[in-house]
Design a protein around this motif. Structure first.
Motif, PDB file in Angstrom:
ATOM      1  N   THR A  33       3.242   4.885   8.329  1.00 17.69           N
ATOM      2  CA  THR A  33       2.629   5.210   7.041  1.00 17.69           C
ATOM      3  C   THR A  33       3.168   6.556   6.589  1.00 17.69           C
ATOM      4  O   THR A  33       3.085   7.536   7.320  1.00 17.69           O
ATOM      5  CB  THR A  33       1.091   5.289   7.153  1.00 17.69           C
ATOM      6  N   ALA A  77      10.304   7.715   2.946  1.00 16.77           N
ATOM      7  CA  ALA A  77       9.262   6.987   2.211  1.00 16.77           C
ATOM      8  C   ALA A  77       9.729   5.583   1.860  1.00 16.77           C
ATOM      9  O   ALA A  77       8.974   4.608   1.963  1.00 16.77           O
ATOM     10  CB  ALA A  77       8.886   7.758   0.946  1.00 16.77           C
ATOM     11  N   SER A  78      10.987   5.459   1.442  1.00 15.69           N
ATOM     12  CA  SER A  78      11.521   4.143   1.114  1.00 15.69           C
ATOM     13  C   SER A  78      11.615   3.253   2.348  1.00 15.69           C
ATOM     14  O   SER A  78      11.268   2.064   2.299  1.00 15.69           O
ATOM     15  CB  SER A  78      12.906   4.298   0.475  1.00 15.69           C
ATOM     16  N   GLU A  79      12.055   3.827   3.466  1.00 12.89           N
ATOM     17  CA  GLU A  79      12.144   3.052   4.707  1.00 12.89           C
ATOM     18  C   GLU A  79      10.763   2.547   5.152  1.00 12.89           C
ATOM     19  O   GLU A  79      10.619   1.404   5.600  1.00 12.89           O
ATOM     20  CB  GLU A  79      12.764   3.904   5.806  1.00 12.89           C
ATOM     21  N   VAL A  80       9.767   3.419   5.031  1.00 12.66           N
ATOM     22  CA  VAL A  80       8.413   3.032   5.424  1.00 12.66           C
ATOM     23  C   VAL A  80       7.914   1.863   4.575  1.00 12.66           C
ATOM     24  O   VAL A  80       7.292   0.919   5.085  1.00 12.66           O
ATOM     25  CB  VAL A  80       7.457   4.244   5.321  1.00 12.66           C
ATOM     26  N   THR A  81       8.180   1.917   3.268  1.00 17.88           N
ATOM     27  CA  THR A  81       7.777   0.796   2.414  1.00 17.88           C
ATOM     28  C   THR A  81       8.436  -0.498   2.873  1.00 17.88           C
ATOM     29  O   THR A  81       7.789  -1.561   2.911  1.00 17.88           O
ATOM     30  CB  THR A  81       8.143   1.084   0.952  1.00 17.88           C
ATOM     31  N   GLY A  82       9.711  -0.425   3.233  1.00 22.68           N
ATOM     32  CA  GLY A  82      10.390  -1.612   3.741  1.00 22.68           C
ATOM     33  C   GLY A  82       9.738  -2.154   4.989  1.00 22.68           C
ATOM     34  O   GLY A  82       9.560  -3.378   5.145  1.00 22.68           O
ATOM     35  N   GLU A  83       9.344  -1.265   5.909  1.00 21.21           N
ATOM     36  CA  GLU A  83       8.675  -1.698   7.138  1.00 21.21           C
ATOM     37  C   GLU A  83       7.328  -2.345   6.831  1.00 21.21           C
ATOM     38  O   GLU A  83       6.950  -3.365   7.445  1.00 21.21           O
ATOM     39  CB  GLU A  83       8.488  -0.504   8.066  1.00 21.21           C
ATOM     40  N   GLN A  84       6.613  -1.766   5.865  1.00 27.83           N
ATOM     41  CA  GLN A  84       5.312  -2.330   5.512  1.00 27.83           C
ATOM     42  C   GLN A  84       5.464  -3.690   4.830  1.00 27.83           C
ATOM     43  O   GLN A  84       4.662  -4.600   5.063  1.00 27.83           O
ATOM     44  CB  GLN A  84       4.546  -1.350   4.629  1.00 27.83           C
ATOM     45  N   LEU A  85       6.497  -3.843   4.011  1.00 26.09           N
ATOM     46  CA  LEU A  85       6.753  -5.148   3.411  1.00 26.09           C
ATOM     47  C   LEU A  85       7.081  -6.185   4.478  1.00 26.09           C
ATOM     48  O   LEU A  85       6.611  -7.341   4.408  1.00 26.09           O
ATOM     49  CB  LEU A  85       7.912  -5.038   2.413  1.00 26.09           C
ATOM     50  N   PRO A  93       3.386  10.181  -3.301  1.00 30.02           N
ATOM     51  CA  PRO A  93       4.119   8.932  -3.531  1.00 30.02           C
ATOM     52  C   PRO A  93       5.600   9.166  -3.816  1.00 30.02           C
ATOM     53  O   PRO A  93       5.955   9.967  -4.688  1.00 30.02           O
ATOM     54  CB  PRO A  93       3.404   8.331  -4.747  1.00 30.02           C
ATOM     55  N   GLY A  94       6.433   8.442  -3.057  1.00 26.95           N
ATOM     56  CA  GLY A  94       7.867   8.559  -3.267  1.00 26.95           C
ATOM     57  C   GLY A  94       8.454   9.891  -2.878  1.00 26.95           C
ATOM     58  O   GLY A  94       9.610  10.166  -3.189  1.00 26.95           O
TER      59      GLY A  94
END
Length: 250
Positions: A15, A204-212, A20-21
């Motif tokens: 997380t 932050a972008s990598e984390v979003t990918g992991e969460q997706l 944000p971003g």
């Protein structure tokens, strides 16, 4: 990067806990000092790797911008949202108590080094001369800091007006020369900036990918670790390039 790791069903899901971003925020009260052309406002400059945005929360004014496409003046009034990409020379003009919430890419890098002021060419050719011209006295009184901020603002306005005249006359070379000089000035800092980007926006972008990926496999374990952050400014009224800044830890 403010991030936490969680394990659920054998998979690590992070997380990102920054804004944000990995943007950063500051509150700006634009200088009302008159410049040589009679306009009141801030110090013209550009950013080399960061976009920046303005949310106008009070007063009135405008932002003057200069790019290879030409000069533009955009009105600023409460509720206006304006943003621009790297390479945009921008000068804030204060007509009546202009106050702005500034949104900055890459964890606030625009206020942490990614800025070159439009000083006259002789101040740009020598890194030592440039640093001396833009530095504020760290241990100086408020009056001394204000005088230094006004002096560098006036130098930058001088350079900005010369660049604007050249662009409007159809001569692209002075602006291109400024771009070359700006790049040369900041080049030694590129590795440090890359590290900041990797810890912030890239992470932050990598984390979003992991969460997706986790959601796609039906894994919502990271949702149980939701958290809330709140901060007050870490400093009030700092002399910035464009005005007095209330800044956050970031």
């Amino acid at each position: 990067m403010r991030a936490s790791w969680q394990r659920d069903r054998g998979a690590a899901v992070r997380t990102f806990e920054g804004l944000p971003g990995a943007v950063a925020v500051s509150h700006l009260r634009v200088y009302d000092w008159p410049a040589a052309d009679g306009l009141r406002g801030g110090t013209p400059h550009l950013h080399l790797t960061c976009s920046e945005g303005y949310v106008v929360v009070g007063g009135a004014g405008s932002v003057q911008t200069l790019t290879a496409s030409g000069f533009r003046q955009t009105p600023l009034e409460p509720g206006a949202l304006v943003w621009f990409t790297p390479g945009t020379i921008h000068r804030l003009v204060n007509e009546d108590g202009l106050r702005i919430v500034v949104l900055m890419e890459n964890s606030g890098l625009p206020e942490a080094g990614d800025a070159v002021l439009t000083l006259p060419p002789d101040r740009l050719a020598d890194p030592d001369a440039y640093r001396a011209a833009v530095a504020l006295p760290a241990d100086g009184s408020e009056a001394e800091q204000e005088q230094a901020a006004r002096t560098r603002r006036d130098l930058a306005v001088e350079g900005f007006l010369a660049l604007r005249r050249a662009v409007e006359a159809g001569d692209p070379e002075p602006l291109a020369a400024f771009h070359r000089a700006a790049t040369a000035l900041v080049r030694p800092r590129a590795d440090d900036w890359r590290e900041r980007w990797q810890r912030g926006a890239a992470a932050a972008s990598e984390v979003t990918g992991e969460q997706l990926d986790a959601v796609a496999r039906g894994d919502g374990g990271h949702l149980a670790d939701a958290c809330v952050h709140a901060e007050q400014p870490s400093a009030y009224g700092k002399f910035g390039m464009c005005g007095r800044l209330d800044v956050y830890r970031g």
